[in-house]
Design a protein around this motif. Structure first.
Motif, mmCIF file in Angstrom:
data_model
loop_
_atom_site.group_PDB
_atom_site.id
_atom_site.type_symbol
_atom_site.label_atom_id
_atom_site.label_comp_id
_atom_site.label_asym_id
_atom_site.label_seq_id
_atom_site.Cartn_x
_atom_site.Cartn_y
_atom_site.Cartn_z
ATOM 1 N N LEU A 57 0.816 -1.209 0.000
ATOM 2 C CA LEU A 57 0.000 0.000 0.000
ATOM 3 C C LEU A 57 0.852 1.263 0.000
ATOM 4 O O LEU A 57 0.366 2.334 -0.362
ATOM 5 C CB LEU A 57 -0.928 0.004 1.214
ATOM 6 N N THR A 58 2.110 1.170 0.424
ATOM 7 C CA THR A 58 3.028 2.307 0.385
ATOM 8 C C THR A 58 3.900 2.285 -0.866
ATOM 9 O O THR A 58 4.876 3.038 -0.947
ATOM 10 C CB THR A 58 3.916 2.313 1.640
ATOM 11 N N LEU A 59 3.584 1.417 -1.824
ATOM 12 C CA LEU A 59 4.271 1.322 -3.120
ATOM 13 C C LEU A 59 5.745 0.946 -2.969
ATOM 14 O O LEU A 59 6.593 1.372 -3.751
ATOM 15 C CB LEU A 59 4.139 2.640 -3.895
ATOM 16 N N ASP A 60 6.055 0.130 -1.954
ATOM 17 C CA ASP A 60 7.412 -0.348 -1.738
ATOM 18 C C ASP A 60 7.550 -1.710 -2.417
ATOM 19 O O ASP A 60 7.395 -2.762 -1.782
ATOM 20 C CB ASP A 60 7.688 -0.447 -0.227
ATOM 21 N N GLU A 61 7.840 -1.711 -3.708
ATOM 22 C CA GLU A 61 7.890 -2.959 -4.469
ATOM 23 C C GLU A 61 9.037 -3.849 -4.007
ATOM 24 O O GLU A 61 8.901 -5.084 -3.952
ATOM 25 C CB GLU A 61 8.037 -2.645 -5.963
ATOM 26 N N ILE A 62 10.171 -3.241 -3.657
ATOM 27 C CA ILE A 62 11.312 -4.046 -3.197
ATOM 28 C C ILE A 62 10.965 -4.742 -1.882
ATOM 29 O O ILE A 62 11.267 -5.918 -1.681
ATOM 30 C CB ILE A 62 12.557 -3.148 -3.037
ATOM 31 N N GLY A 63 10.323 -4.010 -0.978
ATOM 32 C CA GLY A 63 9.912 -4.604 0.287
ATOM 33 C C GLY A 63 8.910 -5.730 0.100
ATOM 34 O O GLY A 63 8.954 -6.746 0.796
ATOM 35 N N VAL A 64 7.994 -5.566 -0.857
ATOM 36 C CA VAL A 64 7.004 -6.615 -1.123
ATOM 37 C C VAL A 64 7.688 -7.888 -1.592
ATOM 38 O O VAL A 64 7.384 -8.999 -1.118
ATOM 39 C CB VAL A 64 5.986 -6.127 -2.173
ATOM 40 N N ARG A 65 8.636 -7.769 -2.509
ATOM 41 C CA ARG A 65 9.345 -8.957 -2.995
ATOM 42 C C ARG A 65 10.174 -9.598 -1.893
ATOM 43 O O ARG A 65 10.235 -10.834 -1.787
ATOM 44 C CB ARG A 65 10.240 -8.578 -4.180
ATOM 45 N N ALA A 66 10.824 -8.786 -1.065
ATOM 46 C CA ALA A 66 11.651 -9.335 0.015
ATOM 47 C C ALA A 66 10.794 -10.100 1.018
ATOM 48 O O ALA A 66 11.143 -11.221 1.431
ATOM 49 C CB ALA A 66 12.413 -8.210 0.708
ATOM 50 N N TYR A 67 9.676 -9.530 1.418
ATOM 51 C CA TYR A 67 8.801 -10.220 2.363
ATOM 52 C C TYR A 67 8.184 -11.461 1.731
ATOM 53 O O TYR A 67 7.994 -12.487 2.402
ATOM 54 C CB TYR A 67 7.712 -9.282 2.866
ATOM 55 N N SER A 68 7.854 -11.417 0.446
ATOM 56 C CA SER A 68 7.298 -12.596 -0.224
ATOM 57 C C SER A 68 8.284 -13.749 -0.214
ATOM 58 O O SER A 68 7.910 -14.911 0.022
ATOM 59 C CB SER A 68 6.909 -12.248 -1.665
ATOM 60 N N THR A 69 9.559 -13.453 -0.450
ATOM 61 C CA THR A 69 10.586 -14.494 -0.417
ATOM 62 C C THR A 69 10.718 -15.096 0.975
ATOM 63 O O THR A 69 10.805 -16.325 1.139
ATOM 64 C CB THR A 69 11.921 -13.917 -0.881
ATOM 65 N N SER A 70 10.726 -14.246 1.990
ATOM 66 C CA SER A 70 10.853 -14.734 3.368
ATOM 67 C C SER A 70 9.635 -15.548 3.782
ATOM 68 O O SER A 70 9.756 -16.611 4.416
ATOM 69 C CB SER A 70 11.051 -13.551 4.320
#
Length: 720
Positions: free
Chosen positions: A359-372
């Motif tokens: 929701l904050t448009l942090d695409e890198i954070g989304v991918r990192a959390y998805s991997t974890s």
């Protein structure tokens, strides 16, 4: 801070000349007014303030002085929230005495009503801004050096004016000090009882802007109570329960601090030299330096680094690591992730944090959390120590720290995850995001650009600006969010399969007919599904060509489909071939197969019986509303030669599908999607991995084995 703003002078005849447009003192006897800037443009705000000044309204920029708040607010709760945001705490007056508003200025009808709210450029050049007129009037009150000056009110006024970003000041003629002072004193003396009758002291009213515009058109002040949105009584701001801690006497704080320092010095003298920096600390500091950013956010020593003897002893009890952990397998498609893993509670908290990043448009954070999250979902044991977390591929110190916080929390929740529900901004954007057809960026535009705060704002102020799909998503908001039980999914699939055979009569000549496969969350084992995904296929490509159009038409004619959100014919248009390596230049959607995204509703519903009376007979003539819920259904058509790729591409969670494409590219140089597999190095040569498969299950297995990820059922592809 208030003043009766004088009438704007006109130096030359214009469209605002007094002779052509007589200015009536309509609002002279009314309490001070404050204009709420919400959903008003800067130009519209200044125009409204100038209009109020022309008709002798008492305009103020200090909310503490205002009794009437004008704005585009239409709901009581929203009005109270707007007041509270500006420091005015109120409680609603439930049974207030209704006092008839005095009608002032009963002369000739104002010509301003003929021209409405719009003012021309000549008004801007000849009429000073409301703030300049108020300041000029204040200077004319004859203050002396012995008069006290309230600096706090001046600060609040300037801060509020700055937040509203007024336009540059305009030149004007200041009234004489003596005349302004006398007129102000007389106005206050004469209108105080009338003001109290309209809005009692220590009370406020939030009024629609239509009250001003309609009064100007009518040439007299209309009844204000007909336009009141909210009537409140001003109260003191509620006391903060932690205020006692905030107002600790300075002497006590100083005494406590001296005692703490003394004990700290004594402890430091008897403490041995600190050991060298641990490996975990080095990893965290190194990653922070590479990530950059604010120095205050680079290093926060977590509790993870203070390990006790019991934690070291617990490592002995850690179960043997799976092979994918030992071999550091990074691809989620090569691990088995069940629907309900042992660490599901911790994963649920991380999923909420990922949603906040989205929701904050942090695409890198989304991918990192998805991997974890995918790694944690595949771990077959319940986590005991942060060392286990660090051993998982894709889980770094940040995830380990969050696990320590989760394990030590009383309620099993993470502070960063609570933001999704507790933060008013994020929760509102999340509400907009849940509208079907609205993404994270659009949801943020709703909040920040259009200043909408709930779904009612979207309906009231932006319905005509929404796309058709968004309007449908908003109309059936609650029904789309409700889960679809497995039994209902099965019944809907049977209906679609029946209509598929109806529009292709004789297609069962091969003894098989059309295959209907339910994919998505249903195939992964979910008890309820957000929507329904079905793949239809037949061994004869003549049957599947243009099949989607005929199925949708048949379902619509029988009343099962109420809306068609999207209809794609990409596979039929390219003669049902695999998507080219470079992609289809005319395709801009997320998939490469024929598909229809529809809104589904069961047309069969029970009609309540009524008594046989005359009134009931008339009521029966009225159309009866279907009470069955609306559902989201995706119907996908795949040619038989690549049905295994289609089923595989629509059965896994998002991270599983993402890593499947990454692995195909990394390991083989192939491009995988739902329409098939192509080589990247040979210019897009088609790779047939399904050859020899007699059923769609066999063909799906052949694709997974051919890609090299190994077979695992759909119930083990739940990477969240």
């Amino acid at each position: 801070m208030t003043s009766s703003i004088p009438r704007a002078p006109t130096s030359s005849p214009s469209v605002h000349d007094d002779e052509a447009f007589p200015q009536l003192p309509l609002f002279t006897n009314y309490p001070p007014m404050f204009v709420l800037p919400t959903r008003l443009s800067l130009e519209g705000l200044h125009t409204l303030e100038d209009e109020l000044a022309r008709f002798e309204a008492t305009l103020t920029y200090d909310v503490s002085e205002a009794r009437i708040f004008l704005g585009t607010i239409s709901q009581r709760k929203r009005a109270a929230l707007e007041l509270r945001a500006r420091g005015v705490w109120t409680e609603e007056v439930v049974e207030a005495e209704v006092v008839a508003s005095p009608v002032v200025g009963s002369g000739a009808v104002s010509a301003a009503g003929k021209r409405g709210k719009a003012l021309g450029p000549e008004s801007e050049s000849s009429t000073p801004s409301a703030k300049r007129r108020r300041l000029a009037s204040s200077k004319g009150k004859g203050w002396s050096q012995h008069d006290p000056v309230d600096l706090s009110s001046t600060e609040s006024e300037s801060a509020d004016a700055e937040s509203r970003a007024p336009s540059p000041l305009r030149q004007h003629k200041s009234p004489s000090p003596s005349a302004s002072s006398v007129s102000t004193i007389e106005t206050k003396t004469q209108t105080q009882p009338e003001q109290d009758a309209i809005v009692p002291e220590n009370q406020v009213k939030v009024v629609k802007l239509e009250w001003i515009t309609q009064s100007i058109k009518a040439g007299r002040v209309l009844d204000i109570d007909q336009y009141v949105v909210y009537h409140g009584k001003v109260i003191a701001r509620p006391q903060d329960p932690n205020s006692a801690k905030k107002h600790t006497p300075i002497s006590s704080v100083k005494k406590d601090s001296e005692g703490i320092l003394a004990r700290a010095i004594g402890d430091a003298a008897s403490r041995p030299a600190p050991p060298s920096q641990s490996s975990y600390t080095s990893r965290f500091a190194s990653s922070s330096r590479h990530k950059g950013g604010d120095s205050s956010q680079q290093y926060h020593p977590p509790t993870l680094y203070r390990q006790s003897t019991s934690e070291h002893d617990a490592t002995v009890l850690i179960p043997p690591a799976p092979d994918w952990v030992k071999n550091r397998v990074m691809y989620a498609c090569m691990r088995s992730a069940p629907l309900h893993p042992p660490n599901e509670a911790f994963i649920t908290q991380l999923v909420k944090i990922r949603k906040v990043r989205e929701l904050t448009l942090d695409e890198i954070g989304v991918r990192a959390y998805s991997t974890s999250i995918a790694a944690l979902a595949a771990y077959p044991y319940e986590l005991r120590t942060p060392v286990e977390v660090l051993s998982l591929p894709g889980c770094d110190t940040k995830i380990a720290n969050l696990f320590v916080e989760f394990r030590n929390s009383a309620d099993g929740k993470l502070e960063a995850a609570n933001v999704l529900d507790s933060d008013p901004v994020i929760s509102t954007i999340h509400q907009f995001y849940n509208i079907w057809g609205v993404g994270a960026k659009t949801a943020r535009d709703f909040y920040y650009q259009r200043q909408w705060r709930d779904l009612d704002d979207v309906i009231e102020h932006g319905w005509n600006n929404l796309s058709r799909v968004q309007q449908i998503g908003l109309k059936y908001y609650d029904e789309f969010l409700a889960g679809i039980p497995r039994a209902e999914v099965t019944e809907i699939a049977k209906t679609i399969h029946r209509h598929a055979n109806l529009v292709r009569p004789g297609c069962d000549y091969d003894g098989q007919g059309i295959d209907c496969i339910i994919v998505g969350g249903y195939r992964r084992g979910k008890e309820t599904s957000g929507d329904i995904d079905l793949v239809l296929s037949h061994r004869d490509e003549r049957v599947t060509k243009d099949l989607i159009i005929d199925i949708v038409g048949s379902l619509e004619s029988e009343g099962w489909i109420t809306h068609t959100l999207a209809l794609h014919m990409t596979t039929s248009n390219r003669e049902q071939q695999t998507l080219p390596f470079r992609g289809d230049p005319d395709s801009h959607h997320f998939d490469s197969l024929d598909k229809a995204l529809v809104v589904w509703q069961d047309p069969n519903f029970e009609i309540a019986t009524k008594n046989a009376t005359g009134d009931d007979a008339e009521a029966e003539a009225e159309p009866v509303k279907n009470t069955n819920p609306h559902r989201r259904v995706d119907i996908i058509i795949s040619p038989w030669r690549t049905v295994g790729c289609a089923v595989l591409g629509w059965s896994g969670d998002t991270t599983f599908e993402r890593d499947l494409r990454r692995y195909a590219k990394k390991a083989h140089g192939w491009k995988f999607d739902s329409s098939g597999v192509r080589e990247r190095t040979s210019g897009g040569h088609v790779i047939d991995l399904e050859k020899g498969g007699r059923t769609w299950e066999e063909r799906e297995r052949l694709v997974m084995e051919g890609l090299g990820v190994g077979w695992r059922p759909a119930t083990e592809r739940c990477t969240r």
